[in-house]
Write a protein that holds these residues in place. Structure first.
Motif, PDB file in Angstrom:
ATOM      1  N   UNK A 223       0.832  -1.101  -0.175  1.00  0.00           N
ATOM      2  CA  UNK A 223      -0.001   0.046   0.065  1.00  0.00           C
ATOM      3  C   UNK A 223       0.972   1.089   0.040  1.00  0.00           C
ATOM      4  N   UNK A 224       1.953   1.342   0.600  1.00  0.00           N
ATOM      5  CA  UNK A 224       2.864   2.390   0.875  1.00  0.00           C
ATOM      6  C   UNK A 224       3.607   2.620  -0.481  1.00  0.00           C
ATOM      7  N   UNK A 225       3.970   1.606  -1.177  1.00  0.00           N
ATOM      8  CA  UNK A 225       4.562   1.691  -2.445  1.00  0.00           C
ATOM      9  C   UNK A 225       3.606   2.184  -3.573  1.00  0.00           C
ATOM     10  N   UNK A 226       2.302   1.677  -3.409  1.00  0.00           N
ATOM     11  CA  UNK A 226       1.451   1.766  -4.221  1.00  0.00           C
ATOM     12  C   UNK A 226       0.928   3.830  -4.081  1.00  0.00           C
ATOM     13  N   UNK A 227       0.993   4.168  -2.896  1.00  0.00           N
ATOM     14  CA  UNK A 227       0.535   5.549  -2.649  1.00  0.00           C
ATOM     15  C   UNK A 227       1.863   6.240  -3.245  1.00  0.00           C
ATOM     16  N   UNK A 228       3.134   5.683  -3.075  1.00  0.00           N
ATOM     17  CA  UNK A 228       4.238   6.386  -3.921  1.00  0.00           C
ATOM     18  C   UNK A 228       3.979   6.457  -5.452  1.00  0.00           C
TER      19      UNK A 228
END
Length: 187
Positions: free
Chosen positions: A99-104
């Motif tokens: 989820x963090x990578x996708x938000x980036x």
């Protein structure tokens, strides 16, 4: 969350198309363009989306309908009075590092789309700060452990991105030139 914003729907579509791109980046790009004041007709949006998807296969009718629905729903949310915008991100059942990578990726897409639109007026200091923050979020490192602290941090950053997007959108609507629109033909 409306079905049109279900991340897995677009992840599946990208997979079927053999895409090199990412769904969150595509949506961020769209929101960036719209926030900067651009409006695209459906044919132009499909062309932009196909380029960003960078798939081995061309989108079929169902994929085109899904992409048009995403465009229309996103513009509707941004233009609405409800201060509501849904980011195309995995739901809470996905791993925190994903989820963090996708938000980036979403933030990178936003910056790319926003930067393609010519604006007449300079941004406020606050909006410039948002763009710098999005650039920092786009550089996020993953491999985060599942923890309550990381969950809280992610939710706070995601909410910040959501609200900051609305700030940039509202600021840029009056100064936008809408350069992505084809010129009206005079007959």
């Amino acid at each position: 969350m409306p079905a049109v914003f279900e991340f897995d729907r677009y992840a599946q579509l990208f997979s079927e198309l053999g895409a090199s791109g990412h769904p969150a980046e595509l949506h961020g790009h769209l929101v960036g363009r719209l926030s900067a004041g651009a409006r695209l007709d459906h044919a132009t949006w499909l062309s932009v989306a196909q380029e960003l998807i960078d798939g081995r296969n061309a989108p079929g009718e169902a994929a085109k309908v899904a992409l048009i629905q995403l465009y229309d729903a996103t513009l509707s949310q941004l233009s609405g009075s409800g201060f509501d915008v849904t980011l195309l991100l995995p739901d809470d059942s996905a791993a925190i590092d994903h989820r963090t990578q996708t938000l980036g990726q979403w933030c990178e897409g936003f910056l790319g789309g926003f930067g393609l639109v010519e604006r007449k007026m300079a941004l406020s200091e606050e909006a410039e700060g948002v763009l710098r923050d999005f650039a920092a979020i786009g550089q996020v490192q993953t491999e985060l452990e599942e923890s309550e602290a990381n969950e809280v941090d992610y939710m706070e950053i995601m909410e910040y991105v959501r609200m900051a997007t609305l700030l940039v959108f509202s600021e840029c609507q009056d100064s936008a030139t809408g350069q992505d629109q084809p010129p009206a033909s005079l007959h």
